[in-house]
Scaffold this motif. Sequence first.
Motif, PDB file in Angstrom:
ATOM      1  N   ILE A  80       0.276 -38.060   9.216  1.00  0.00           N
ATOM      2  CA  ILE A  80       1.721 -37.863   9.181  1.00  0.00           C
ATOM      3  C   ILE A  80       2.084 -36.624  10.000  1.00  0.00           C
ATOM      4  N   ILE A  81       3.093 -36.769  10.873  1.00  0.00           N
ATOM      5  CA  ILE A  81       3.617 -35.635  11.644  1.00  0.00           C
ATOM      6  C   ILE A  81       5.085 -35.469  11.247  1.00  0.00           C
ATOM      7  N   SER A  82       5.439 -34.315  10.700  1.00  0.00           N
ATOM      8  CA  SER A  82       6.761 -34.152  10.114  1.00  0.00           C
ATOM      9  C   SER A  82       7.416 -32.841  10.544  1.00  0.00           C
ATOM     10  N   ALA A  83       8.772 -32.885  10.613  1.00  0.00           N
ATOM     11  CA  ALA A  83       9.527 -31.668  10.926  1.00  0.00           C
ATOM     12  C   ALA A  83       9.733 -30.807   9.693  1.00  0.00           C
ATOM     13  N   GLN A  84       9.504 -31.401   8.510  1.00  0.00           N
ATOM     14  CA  GLN A  84       9.701 -30.626   7.283  1.00  0.00           C
ATOM     15  C   GLN A  84       8.395 -30.015   6.801  1.00  0.00           C
ATOM     16  N   GLU A  85       8.524 -28.863   6.152  1.00  0.00           N
ATOM     17  CA  GLU A  85       7.344 -28.111   5.734  1.00  0.00           C
ATOM     18  C   GLU A  85       7.170 -28.099   4.217  1.00  0.00           C
ATOM     19  N   LYS A  86       7.743 -29.084   3.504  1.00  0.00           N
ATOM     20  CA  LYS A  86       7.632 -29.113   2.054  1.00  0.00           C
ATOM     21  C   LYS A  86       6.175 -29.339   1.639  1.00  0.00           C
ATOM     22  N   ILE A  87       5.635 -28.368   0.941  1.00  0.00           N
ATOM     23  CA  ILE A  87       4.232 -28.462   0.524  1.00  0.00           C
ATOM     24  C   ILE A  87       4.033 -29.612  -0.447  1.00  0.00           C
ATOM     25  N   THR A  88       5.012 -29.815  -1.349  1.00  0.00           N
ATOM     26  CA  THR A  88       4.862 -30.887  -2.346  1.00  0.00           C
ATOM     27  C   THR A  88       4.774 -32.250  -1.676  1.00  0.00           C
ATOM     28  N   THR A  89       5.562 -32.453  -0.622  1.00  0.00           N
ATOM     29  CA  THR A  89       5.509 -33.728   0.110  1.00  0.00           C
ATOM     30  C   THR A  89       4.139 -33.921   0.752  1.00  0.00           C
ATOM     31  N   ALA A  90       3.644 -32.865   1.385  1.00  0.00           N
ATOM     32  CA  ALA A  90       2.328 -32.939   2.026  1.00  0.00           C
ATOM     33  C   ALA A  90       1.234 -33.229   1.008  1.00  0.00           C
ATOM     34  N   VAL A  91       1.281 -32.526  -0.131  1.00  0.00           N
ATOM     35  CA  VAL A  91       0.256 -32.724  -1.164  1.00  0.00           C
ATOM     36  C   VAL A  91       0.294 -34.145  -1.693  1.00  0.00           C
ATOM     37  N   ASP A  92       1.529 -34.653  -1.960  1.00  0.00           N
ATOM     38  CA  ASP A  92       1.662 -36.020  -2.491  1.00  0.00           C
ATOM     39  C   ASP A  92       1.084 -37.046  -1.520  1.00  0.00           C
TER      40      ASP A  92
END
Length: 452
Positions: A80-92
Amino acid sequence: MLDFKIFIVEDDKWYGGLLHHYLGQNPDYEVTLIESGKECLAQINRKPDLVTIDFGLPDMNGEELFKKIRQAQPNLPVIIISAQEKITTAVDLLKMGVEDYLVKDENTQQLLWNAVIRLREKQSLRHEISELKAELKTKYDYSRSIIGNSPALQGIFKLIDKAAGSLINVSISGETGTGKELVAKAVHYNSNRSSQPFIAVNMAAIPKDLVESELFGYEKGAFTGAQTRKSGRFEEANGGTLFLDEIGEMDPNIQSKLLRVLQEKELTRLGGVSKIKLDFRLVVATHKNMAEEVKKGNFREDLYYRIVGLPLTLPPLRERKEDILLLTQHFLTGYSKENGIHEIKLSPAAREKLLSYDYPGNIRELKSVVELAAVMSENNLIEPDDITFLSGNTNDVNAVLNAELTLREYTRLIIRNYLKRYDDNVLLVAEKLDIGKSTIYKMLQTGEIEGA
């Protein structure tokens, strides 16, 4: 031919083109730029090796697309390549099975390049492991590992098939040098436990005061010198096969403890209190007649009936003489490869000499005879005078002495002969040769010499 297909799913044409150009610098990568989740799913039957997904696609987000890709191809890696840096999203997402999660910034290109390299290394390692497992099965394929076409051996093959297809304990009997451990490995590596450990223990090669700690393991402080916890051989074999060679040498006290382990399927380490659950397949071997050992009171009857399972009796080489030349060719081929020389041949007279002998040391003796003959031969051809039989002939002993071996090689030869003569009784051999028993134990444990 390009060997690694990458889909870049990115609706920003400029940014997608940047990633496409960057990864495309590697000529091994076939990179395809895709602008929507629907288009990606439409092309998924092209079977890419990796998909990178922009998390904020217009028709579906990265999580939705990942789930649909996972349904179509469960093992396909996704980044996944994303503009957002939300750690919870990345962890999920990582918990769901995404290979990696990268944030769009000035380092994204390099991070993606490195992620692809790591992924290919992981895939290469998995491929190597798969090949090694396949090699193990090939290595212990009967036609390649246990050499011979004799009727006696064909009967053994049928029993190995039956043993490999079940979890029954197996007891292998046969004279010294008939290949008992090789048969044990054939049973294990052709069973459904082939990917699990095969742990071999020669009961004759372990000093009696160390057997219990070797088999059961121990906790830190269990005895003087126990500086750390150590797992025993039973634990090491968990899920796989435990091969106890020369089971007839087992001390009566250890026999009772082995019986308990087999009954309860658990053990307690020396100095410990916790019960450790076990699941292993037991294969035992001996050159002794175990039924006679039971009658003599040397072996527990209840343990005997526990371990006997499917009995396999290996024929001595003198009863399968039609296999001698096949085995000889096998040993000569191996010797030539190991030493990087042209394959050594046998003269007709040498063949006759090899066939005329009974080999009391069986296959192991034949191997020693053949390898010594290879050393003594000239012009890659073994003649009768190059062949020295190592059992009980004064002229042959003189021939061995004239072979100009090193002192260490003579020592190994003498100890190996005495072990064969006295049924692997290390204490008796040490007494006969007037050497320390620890010298013999060490040579057995390191494989420098072999027991029966």
